[in-house]
Motif scaffolding. Structure first.
Motif, PDB file in Angstrom:
ATOM      1  N   ARG A 156      31.256  40.242 -32.873  1.00 17.99           N
ATOM      2  CA  ARG A 156      29.921  39.742 -33.267  1.00 17.99           C
ATOM      3  C   ARG A 156      29.874  38.220 -33.445  1.00 17.99           C
ATOM      4  NH1 ARG A 156      25.836  41.380 -37.639  1.00 17.99           N
ATOM      5  NH2 ARG A 156      23.954  40.907 -36.452  1.00 17.99           N
TER       6      ARG A 156
ATOM      7  N   LYS B  16      22.877  36.448 -48.951  1.00 15.82           N
ATOM      8  CA  LYS B  16      23.984  37.274 -49.440  1.00 15.82           C
ATOM      9  C   LYS B  16      24.836  36.554 -50.487  1.00 15.82           C
ATOM     10  CE  LYS B  16      25.289  39.352 -45.031  1.00 15.82           C
ATOM     11  NZ  LYS B  16      24.689  38.338 -44.250  1.00 15.82           N
TER      12      LYS B  16
ATOM     13  N   GLU C 193      11.877  29.230 -50.751  1.00 11.04           N
ATOM     14  CA  GLU C 193      13.251  28.764 -50.942  1.00 11.04           C
ATOM     15  C   GLU C 193      13.410  27.246 -50.827  1.00 11.04           C
ATOM     16  OE1 GLU C 193      16.416  31.244 -49.232  1.00 11.04           O
ATOM     17  OE2 GLU C 193      14.897  32.594 -48.417  1.00 11.04           O
TER      18      GLU C 193
ATOM     19  N   HIS D  10      25.961  34.769 -34.519  1.00  8.74           N
ATOM     20  CA  HIS D  10      26.079  36.195 -34.202  1.00  8.74           C
ATOM     21  C   HIS D  10      25.466  36.476 -32.847  1.00  8.74           C
ATOM     22  CE1 HIS D  10      26.291  37.833 -38.595  1.00  8.74           C
ATOM     23  NE2 HIS D  10      27.500  37.615 -38.080  1.00  8.74           N
TER      24      HIS D  10
ATOM     25  N   SER E  39      20.407  39.650 -35.988  1.00  5.05           N
ATOM     26  CA  SER E  39      19.285  40.526 -36.390  1.00  5.05           C
ATOM     27  C   SER E  39      17.967  39.796 -36.203  1.00  5.05           C
ATOM     28  CB  SER E  39      19.395  40.915 -37.859  1.00  5.05           C
ATOM     29  OG  SER E  39      20.484  41.758 -38.064  1.00  5.05           O
TER      30      SER E  39
ATOM     31  N   ASP F 165      22.705  31.402 -47.935  1.00  4.35           N
ATOM     32  CA  ASP F 165      22.311  32.696 -47.370  1.00  4.35           C
ATOM     33  C   ASP F 165      21.903  33.620 -48.526  1.00  4.35           C
ATOM     34  OD1 ASP F 165      22.848  34.252 -44.552  1.00  4.35           O
ATOM     35  OD2 ASP F 165      23.048  35.592 -46.270  1.00  4.35           O
TER      36      ASP F 165
HETATM   37  N1  GTA Z   1      18.292  32.449 -47.383  1.00  3.16           N
HETATM   38  O1  GTA Z   1      15.041  35.591 -46.675  1.00  3.16           O
HETATM   39  C1  GTA Z   1      16.176  35.199 -46.428  1.00  3.16           C
HETATM   40  C2  GTA Z   1      17.070  35.855 -45.536  1.00  3.16           C
HETATM   41  N2  GTA Z   1      16.975  36.976 -44.774  1.00  3.16           N
HETATM   42  C3  GTA Z   1      15.859  37.877 -44.659  1.00  3.16           C
HETATM   43  C4  GTA Z   1      18.138  37.134 -44.088  1.00  3.16           C
HETATM   44  N3  GTA Z   1      18.963  36.122 -44.407  1.00  3.16           N
HETATM   45  C5  GTA Z   1      18.331  35.307 -45.292  1.00  3.16           C
HETATM   46  N4  GTA Z   1      18.759  34.187 -45.890  1.00  3.16           N
HETATM   47  C6  GTA Z   1      17.914  33.559 -46.754  1.00  3.16           C
HETATM   48  N5  GTA Z   1      16.654  34.055 -46.995  1.00  3.16           N
HETATM   49  O2  GTA Z   1      23.257  36.207 -42.955  1.00  3.16           O
HETATM   50  C7  GTA Z   1      20.289  35.875 -43.862  1.00  3.16           C
HETATM   51  C8  GTA Z   1      21.116  37.133 -43.712  1.00  3.16           C
HETATM   52  C9  GTA Z   1      22.052  36.787 -42.557  1.00  3.16           C
HETATM   53  C10 GTA Z   1      21.260  35.774 -41.767  1.00  3.16           C
HETATM   54  C11 GTA Z   1      20.750  36.353 -40.477  1.00  3.16           C
HETATM   55  O3  GTA Z   1      20.136  35.408 -42.545  1.00  3.16           O
HETATM   56  O4  GTA Z   1      21.810  37.440 -44.897  1.00  3.16           O
HETATM   57  P1  GTA Z   1      21.765  37.497 -38.352  1.00  3.16           P
HETATM   58  O5  GTA Z   1      20.454  37.334 -37.673  1.00  3.16           O
HETATM   59  O6  GTA Z   1      22.967  37.208 -37.567  1.00  3.16           O
HETATM   60  O7  GTA Z   1      21.701  38.926 -38.934  1.00  3.16           O
HETATM   61  O8  GTA Z   1      21.834  36.566 -39.627  1.00  3.16           O
HETATM   62  P2  GTA Z   1      22.763  39.856 -39.656  1.00  3.16           P
HETATM   63  O9  GTA Z   1      23.985  39.132 -39.979  1.00  3.16           O
HETATM   64  O10 GTA Z   1      22.853  41.141 -38.928  1.00  3.16           O
HETATM   65  O11 GTA Z   1      21.950  40.230 -40.905  1.00  3.16           O
HETATM   66  P3  GTA Z   1      22.430  40.788 -42.206  1.00  3.16           P
HETATM   67  O12 GTA Z   1      21.182  41.095 -42.920  1.00  3.16           O
HETATM   68  O13 GTA Z   1      23.371  39.832 -42.811  1.00  3.16           O
HETATM   69  O14 GTA Z   1      23.203  42.178 -41.878  1.00  3.16           O
HETATM   70  C12 GTA Z   1      24.559  42.298 -41.478  1.00  3.16           C
HETATM   71  C13 GTA Z   1      25.302  43.274 -42.350  1.00  3.16           C
HETATM   72  O15 GTA Z   1      25.608  42.614 -43.569  1.00  3.16           O
HETATM   73  C14 GTA Z   1      24.513  44.500 -42.763  1.00  3.16           C
HETATM   74  O16 GTA Z   1      24.554  45.532 -41.820  1.00  3.16           O
HETATM   75  C15 GTA Z   1      25.228  44.858 -44.020  1.00  3.16           C
HETATM   76  O17 GTA Z   1      26.431  45.524 -43.725  1.00  3.16           O
HETATM   77  C16 GTA Z   1      25.603  43.546 -44.630  1.00  3.16           C
HETATM   78  N6  GTA Z   1      24.665  43.055 -45.629  1.00  3.16           N
HETATM   79  C17 GTA Z   1      23.404  42.658 -45.404  1.00  3.16           C
HETATM   80  N7  GTA Z   1      22.808  42.238 -46.529  1.00  3.16           N
HETATM   81  C18 GTA Z   1      23.722  42.369 -47.510  1.00  3.16           C
HETATM   82  C19 GTA Z   1      23.703  42.088 -48.891  1.00  3.16           C
HETATM   83  N8  GTA Z   1      22.619  41.579 -49.511  1.00  3.16           N
HETATM   84  N9  GTA Z   1      24.811  42.350 -49.570  1.00  3.16           N
HETATM   85  C20 GTA Z   1      25.911  42.817 -48.968  1.00  3.16           C
HETATM   86  N10 GTA Z   1      25.994  43.095 -47.653  1.00  3.16           N
HETATM   87  C21 GTA Z   1      24.929  42.883 -46.940  1.00  3.16           C
END
Ligand code: GTA
Length: 311
Positions: free
Chosen positions: A268, A181, A159, A242, A246, A179
């Protein structure tokens, strides 16, 4: 380019396998009509014999102001669903470029990934200082998600071309990046994360006065960078951490107000400006305070709390 140890690859590689090759649906983990999102568990084949578990997230993307009028120009084909007086409801089938579905593929997905996206009951936990030391910390150390993807970003192995801003200082610096998302096509759902360079800061619980310069840099420089790149002022941003995250490497979420991002609820999200003030008024604030958060029914951490505490 491909690095198997760090799971970095680019499409430039010859013979790239399609990420959904041989896809077979196993289960719908969750779906939301409101968010136009569905979370799927499937099997995909990687190579000739291997078949991996995958989590696939399909999400209809928001409309883009600059292309929305093309949807309706030149008498597009409309299928009538209902007509009553001045009210008409139609089905419009736009051309593929105006009808994108954001597709996130996590592969190979662990059991923990699959559970994370499964629809589940959630329960509120009030974690004391002692609970953190006796329950949460050992759990984090034994079974949290890999943060290899974070190191790949910090080391520019993945990235790198997406980085919006970097303060390279190893102690008080960070990388600001869109992000996962956010598809970056419209600012209505703008979502960036600031990932600190310093390793070993797991979460809010580890923060002390020593981290104030880092936190202030993220707040001020992050806002400035977003204003410069996306013309969105800091007073339009929700900037938060958060707890529980995660991924246990300190990072800060930047989302635009008006976008109801997953994880922005009060149980959260901790606003970065409040975090800074809390540490300034009590350097031990996050070490000693009871912190409240919600856990899903199937989460191992909830099971630990149930085993060891009367909840
Ligand atoms: N740029 O490889 C990555 C990457 N990964 C693996 C995670 N993130 C990344 N960003 C880049 N490259 O916002 C991002 C995640 C998150 C942040 C980690 O890093 O998108 P966190 O440690 O506080 O964890 O933040 P969090 O917020 O729980 O993680 P996550 O994955 O966002 O999950 C929370 C909820 O969001 C899920 O339970 C689900 O309901 C929703 N969600 C997750 N992914 C998606 C998606 N792609 N689309 C829609 N909803 C989603």
């Amino acid at each position: 380019m491909r690095r198997d140890n760090g799971n970095v690859s680019t499409n430039a590689e010859a013979n790239v396998q399609h990420p959904l090759s041989g896809f077979e649906l196993k289960a719908v983990l969750r779906e939301s009509a409101r968010d136009k999102t569905i979370f799927l568990h499937g099997k995909v084949s990687s190579g000739s014999e291997n078949c991996n578990d995958a989590v696939i997230i399909l999400e209809k993307t928001p409309f883009q102001m600059d292309t929305v009028s093309s949807l309706l120009k030149n008498d597009p084909e409309l299928k009538l669903q209902l007509k009553n007086d001045i009210y008409g409801v139609y089905h419009l089938s736009p051309s593929p470029e105006l009808n994108e579905i954001k597709t996130t593929v996590i592969c190979p997905a662990s059991e923990k990934h699959i559970k994370k996206y499964l629809q589940q009951e959630v329960y509120v936990i009030h974690e004391t200082e002692d609970d953190y030391k006796a329950i949460t910390l050992p759990y984090i150390e034994s079974q949290s998600f890999s943060i290899q993807w974070v190191y790949n970003i910090l080391e520019k192995k993945a990235e790198a071309e997406r980085i919006v801003y970097e303060n390279p200082d190893p102690t008080n610096g960070f990388v600001l990046i869109p992000d996962f998302k956010w598809n970056q096509k419209q600012v209505e759902d703008l979502y960036l994360i600031a990932i600190c360079h310093q390793r070993g800061i797991r979460s809010l619980r580890d923060l002390t006065v020593d981290h104030l310069p880092l936190l202030k840099n993220i707040l001020e420089e992050g806002k400035e960078a977003i204003l410069k790149r996306y013309s969105i002022h800091g007073n339009k941003l929700r900037i938060y951490l958060h707890y529980q995250p995660s991924y246990y490497h300190l990072h800060v979420h930047f989302t635009v107000l008006g976008h109801d991002a997953p994880g922005s609820s009060v149980e959260r999200a901790h606003l970065l400006c409040d975090v800074i003030q809390n540490i300034e008024s009590n350097p031990q604030y996050y070490k000693t305070r009871t912190l409240t958060f919600a856990l899903r029914e199937d989460e191992a951490l909830l099971k630990k709390f149930k085993e060891l505490r009367d909840i």
